[in-house]
Design an enzyme around this catalytic site. Structure first.
Site, mmCIF file in Angstrom:
data_model
loop_
_atom_site.group_PDB
_atom_site.id
_atom_site.type_symbol
_atom_site.label_atom_id
_atom_site.label_comp_id
_atom_site.label_asym_id
_atom_site.label_seq_id
_atom_site.Cartn_x
_atom_site.Cartn_y
_atom_site.Cartn_z
ATOM 1 N N HIS A 1 -3.461 -5.798 1.377
ATOM 2 C CA HIS A 1 -2.714 -5.936 2.635
ATOM 3 C C HIS A 1 -2.635 -7.378 3.095
ATOM 4 C CE1 HIS A 1 -2.397 -1.625 3.885
ATOM 5 N NE2 HIS A 1 -3.321 -1.533 2.959
ATOM 6 N N GLU B 1 -0.830 -8.631 5.259
ATOM 7 C CA GLU B 1 -0.625 -8.736 6.714
ATOM 8 C C GLU B 1 -1.960 -8.709 7.464
ATOM 9 O OE1 GLU B 1 -0.498 -6.066 5.012
ATOM 10 O OE2 GLU B 1 -0.702 -4.227 6.169
ATOM 11 N N CYS C 1 0.838 -1.209 0.000
ATOM 12 C CA CYS C 1 0.000 0.000 0.000
ATOM 13 C C CYS C 1 0.869 1.255 0.000
ATOM 14 C CB CYS C 1 -0.962 -0.049 1.185
ATOM 15 S SG CYS C 1 -2.290 1.152 1.075
#
Ligand SMILES: Nc1ncnc2c1ncn2[C@@H]1O[C@H](COP(=O)(O)OP(=O)(O)O)[C@@H](O)[C@H]1O
Lengths: 82, 230, 598, 82
Positions: free
Chosen positions: B197, B199, B88
């Site tokens: 994302h 994560e 990002c």
């Protein structure tokens, strides 16, 4: 066909976090001598007809209602000469 | 045998740095925090530039972070083959610093978008995607305001021809990216930029899936095999 | 043009008869008299600025205090409460040495004037409240009310508000874990923007807004001070200032979420190294509020050199500095030996920090400007001893008629077509349709601890990775019910939030509230307020959950037409292990459905 | 002390959804005759010294490295005469 520019800037007394973030960074990047940065918007409008007074008045209305927020911003309209 | 050491950079305004570190740990590696203002990569085996709004993203996403002192160390290291993942805002920084081509612009829909996104992994050969198979479909959250990938036609053609589109949006393109591009890599495949994302997709308790874990385990696998060669 | 003369204490003593613009500052004759009695002279312009903001409805709760007392008086015994009402936010023990603090606050009027910035700074303000308790903010929620969805004013206000809540919260890296979006004609010119923040800390990290220890240094840090939100102060300057410069003073505050994100990380480091004795955020009433409250809660004395406040606009007068509502500022009290380290950490986060004063044991708050004393007051008189009103109240005249207008009088669908139309009308109504167009603009994933968020009725957060300890939160209100019966309406809002939290498997622990009402000077509104607070206090007592804090927003009305009374209630519950949470989904085929309750 | 303006616009081949959204909105608001709108940025920099050629060169560097991203944007520097 004419091009008209509307410049929109925050009123001077309104906080401009964008400009401040840039101004704080410049010296660290080795650029000295810039005491203030303010960030605004620039709109380019292409008109179907000529940029006569009537057209400019319409653009001013557009600027005051849609492009700028008069509560916090000021604007300026000018014809782009090419 | 020592676990791979993965650096996670914190810029002023980084938001997902601790999440990226958690993902690294869940993948079995050691997370090392790196500070934007240091000139020190602390000898890490790989680096993650996490998501967030560094410097508020007021000027242009990633525009100011690119000038961080640590980037002066990172750019040559990345050119020399250090695995680097930009997520990002990290992707935006990588583009601004020309480690990756193109740029990321405000979403076509003009809003911040947060959604569980279906993606296809189109390149499973990078340092960060080796755990996936080409064509694998995954669900990973996207959340961004400036996620619209653009590049000129020649660059786009190059990316496509060389298979450097790492991931693509399926079902719905959340930000108007050209060619539905969600992530790309450099020629060598060690530098990857990704708008979604991973994560946030590493635990079923807190994410829509665990599909993102592969990005972090890929690296560990790659790191281990490197160690094996040595 | 030279600087206008300073209205010092010495000048005030010499000119007792000078007319002062207390009415323009929102003070009545009696309140102004009281200030003169307290000081034994006329106040200086700076002192008048302080008293007028500190005694405003917003800061002093002068109309609501007598009713809010019930929350303390009827509070159930609850060992979980570590800090009760009165501080910036209450603190609740959730076990394992962890505590959480949470609070909801309104930013209604500013959001109508400038929707994006109004909503954004509303989020910023409540986050700083939580931060100043010593906690790391970990999530936000927002409860919104707008006029009819198709009204032009709603189309102006709504996109800006949602973008503002998202823009600020997303930039801080705080997940938004729930809220409400409601449309009703009564909010057309009085939209409600209520924002909640929750933070987590270890028990020993709890911070208070106090300034003890003479010799301790007072540090202002964060953004510089500009002419934000000082509409009122310009009247004060008018005696000495030309009209043109007054016109420049804006009432709109602009938020800088990037600065606030740095403030959060900076404060976390300051707390970790135990560098602050007391801390306070600067919200409404800015420096006035922080200095008087810190001083009043400490040894009672403070000396401030007002010239040291770093300014964004060097033409600001002392009164304006005192009233400025510039965002993203905090004030800390620091032991002299720790000042250097404090400033170092601020510099690391690129945050301006300035020592502006010192704690004293004189019992007086003294401020100087250009070496002259412009403030010399007992701080408690401004912070704690404001006026308290028992406003008259009586049921609104139309109440009986409203209550008599029961659903029984509505026409029933006469045939299949009618029924079909009703169902379609309901399905298409903005209040019932999906809110993903709102929630998709909010980051619900950041920090990696969101266990439940939209479309669930309560948000659930993990606090501890190991044990799975976590919390559940819900924020609910219903102005239509409260309009019909404010006592029951407040209780219904509470029980909805309570049920939403319990339904996830959490044990409800504590309550926060934001009470949105019309003008307290209208006896009908005051009656609604009295009944709603009583209903809420009684229900909290019955359910065994204390109110730990909240906010009152009065004057939500268009001319004489108040909004529906809208108490918005937040309930916090604890999960011993969030892995055992229950969500709304049917997990598998073949399970049984059981209806609980009547 | 001088004020310098840096105008930054998206390159013409880059899609500008913000400008398009405005252009679409105008006829609905009763403003006809605007055929295209493009939105860019305007920066105002206050310099400590005069806006001589050396200073302008520095501003051009700031613009080309920081204020504009040459991959997608073009910029123009000019002195603001007051
Ligand atoms: N303003 C808002 N901010 C955050 N979440 C919201 C907001 N409005 C609605 N939501 C979320 O959207 C979901 C659906 O909301 P709503 O339609 O009000 O549900 P319900 O009618 O079941 O209470 C819920 O999870 C709620 O928390």
């Amino acid at each position: 066909m004419a091009r008209v520019v509307v410049d929109v800037m925050l009123k001077p007394e309104i906080l401009d976090p964008q400009g401040q973030a840039i101004a704080r960074k410049l010296p660290q990047m080795g650029f000295e001598g810039v005491t203030e940065v303010r960030q605004g918007k620039r709109f380019e409008l292409e008109l179907a007809g000529p940029a006569d007074e009537a057209a400019l008045e319409r653009v001013r209305q557009i600027a005051g209602t849609l492009l700028a927020n008069p509560v916090i911003e000021t604007f300026e309209v000018r014809v782009l000469d090419e | 045998m020592n676990a791979a050491r993965v650096g996670v950079i914190t810029f002023p305004g980084s938001l997902d740095d601790r999440d990226a570190a958690r993902a690294v740990r869940l993948a079995g590696a050691e997370a090392v925090s790196l500070w934007h203002a240091d000139h020190d990569l602390r000898g890490v085996d790989a680096v993650i530039l996490p998501g967030g709004f560094s410097y508020g993203d007021y000027l242009r996403a990633g525009a100011i972070s690119r000038f961080a002192p640590l980037m002066e160390e990172l750019v040559p290291a990345a050119r020399a083959g250090l695995p680097v993942l930009g997520i990002c805002n990290g992707f935006q920084v990588l583009c601004e610093s020309h480690l990756l081509p193109g740029a990321l612009l405000p979403n076509a829909g003009l809003h911040f978008v947060c959604r569980d996104q279906r993606l296809r992994i189109d390149n499973a050969d990078t340092a960060w995607t080796a755990e996936y198979t080409e064509g694998q479909e995954v669900v990973i959250p996207v959340k961004n305001r400036d996620g619209r990938y653009v590049a000129d036609e020649r660059t786009l053609a190059e990316l496509e021809d060389e298979g450097r589109v790492v991931a693509r949006y399926l079902d719905l393109n959340p930000n108007g990216s050209l060619n539905d591009i969600a992530g790309i890599c450099n020629e060598a495949g060690n530098v990857v930029g990704l708008m979604p994302h991973p994560e946030h997709a590493v635990e079923s308790l807190t994410g829509p899936s665990t599909d993102g874990l592969g990005f972090f385990t890929s690296l560990v696998k790659a790191g281990l095999s490197r160690a094996g060669v040595r | 043009v030279g600087e206008p003369p300073v209205d010092s204490v010495a000048v005030a003593e010499r000119t007792p008869e000078q007319r002062q613009p207390y009415v323009e500052l929102g003070m009545n004759e009696g309140e102004y008299r009281r200030v003169r009695d307290i000081l034994g002279r006329r106040p200086t312009a700076a002192e008048l600025a302080i008293y007028s903001v500190m005694w405003s409805e917003h800061c002093s709760y002068k109309s609501s205090k007598v009713h809010l007392r019930q929350f303390a008086d009827k509070a159930p015994q609850n060992d979980a409460l570590l800090v009760g009402m009165g501080e910036n936010a209450g603190v609740v023990d959730v076990g394992r040495g962890l505590a959480v603090t949470f609070k909801v606050e309104s930013h209604n009027h500013p959001s109508y004037v400038e929707p994006y910035q109004g909503a954004a700074t509303g989020v910023g303000g409540i986050v700083r409240d939580i931060l100043s308790m010593g906690a790391r903010p970990v999530a936000v929620m927002d409860s919104l009310r707008f006029g009819p969805a198709d009204a032009p004013d709603t189309q102006r206000v709504l996109p800006g508000v949602v973008a503002g809540v998202g823009g600020y919260g997303n930039s801080l890296g705080l997940p938004n874990i729930g809220g409400e979006t409601v449309f009703d004609a009564c909010y057309l010119q009085n939209p409600l923007v209520n924002a909640l923040c929750i933070g987590v800390m270890r028990h020993d990290d709890i911070k208070r807004a106090i300034a003890p220890g003479p010799g301790n240094q007072v540090i202002l840090f964060g953004a510089t001070t500009g002419p934000d939100g000082i509409g009122g102060a310009s009247v004060l300057a008018s005696a000495t200032f030309d009209e043109e410069s007054q016109a420049k003073r804006p009432s709109v505050q602009v938020g800088d979420p990037f600065m606030e994100k740095l403030l959060i990380e900076c404060c976390m480091e300051l707390y970790r190294e135990d560098l602050v004795v007391g801390i306070q955020d600067l919200g409404a009433a800015g420096v006035s509020c922080a200095t008087t409250e810190l001083a009043a809660a400490g040894t009672g004395g403070m000396h401030v050199v007002l010239d040291r406040v770093p300014l964004r606009d060097p033409t600001l007068r002392p009164e304006e500095i005192l009233m400025s509502e510039s965002q993203e500022r905090m004030m800390a009290v620091v032991e002299p030996a720790k000042v250097e380290r404090f400033l170092e950490i601020c510099a690391r986060w690129e945050i301006p920090a300035t020592v502006i004063g010192e704690v004293t044991d004189t019992g007086r708050l003294v401020m100087t400007w250009r070496d002259e004393v412009i403030v010399d007051i007992p701080p408690g008189t401004a912070a704690d001893e404001g006026p308290v009103y028992e406003r008259p109240y009586a049921p609104p005249a139309d109440l009986a008629a409203l209550q008599a207008d029961t659903p029984g009088r509505l026409a029933r669908p006469a045939n299949a077509d009618d029924l079909r139309n009703t169902v379609l009308w309901l399905a298409g109504s903005p209040n019932l349709s999906a809110k993903t167009w709102v929630t998709s603009q909010y980051d619900r994933y950041v920090l990696g601890n969101t266990v439940l968020a939209m479309p669930e009725d309560a948000g659930v957060l993990r606090l501890d990775d190991e044990s799975g300890l976590g919390v559940a939160l819900s924020l609910d209100g219903n102005g239509r019910y409260a309009r019909l019966d404010p006592y029951a309406g407040a209780q219904l809002a509470l029980s909805e939030a309570y049920r939403n939290v319990a339904a996830t498997g959490a044990r409800p622990l504590a309550v926060t509230n934001c009470l949105n009402f019309g003008s307290p000077e209208d006896p009908g509104v005051m009656w609604q307020f009295a009944r709603a607070t009583e209903g809420l206090a009684d229900a909290c007592q019955a359910l065994g959950v204390p109110v730990t804090g909240g906010n009152v927003s009065f004057y939500n009305q268009t001319e004489t037409q108040p909004i529906n009374p809208t108490p918005v209630i937040g309930v916090l519950g604890v999960h011993d292990d969030v892995r055992r949470r229950v969500n709304m989904a049917f997990p598998a085929e073949g399970h049984m459905l059981v209806l609980l309750g009547q």
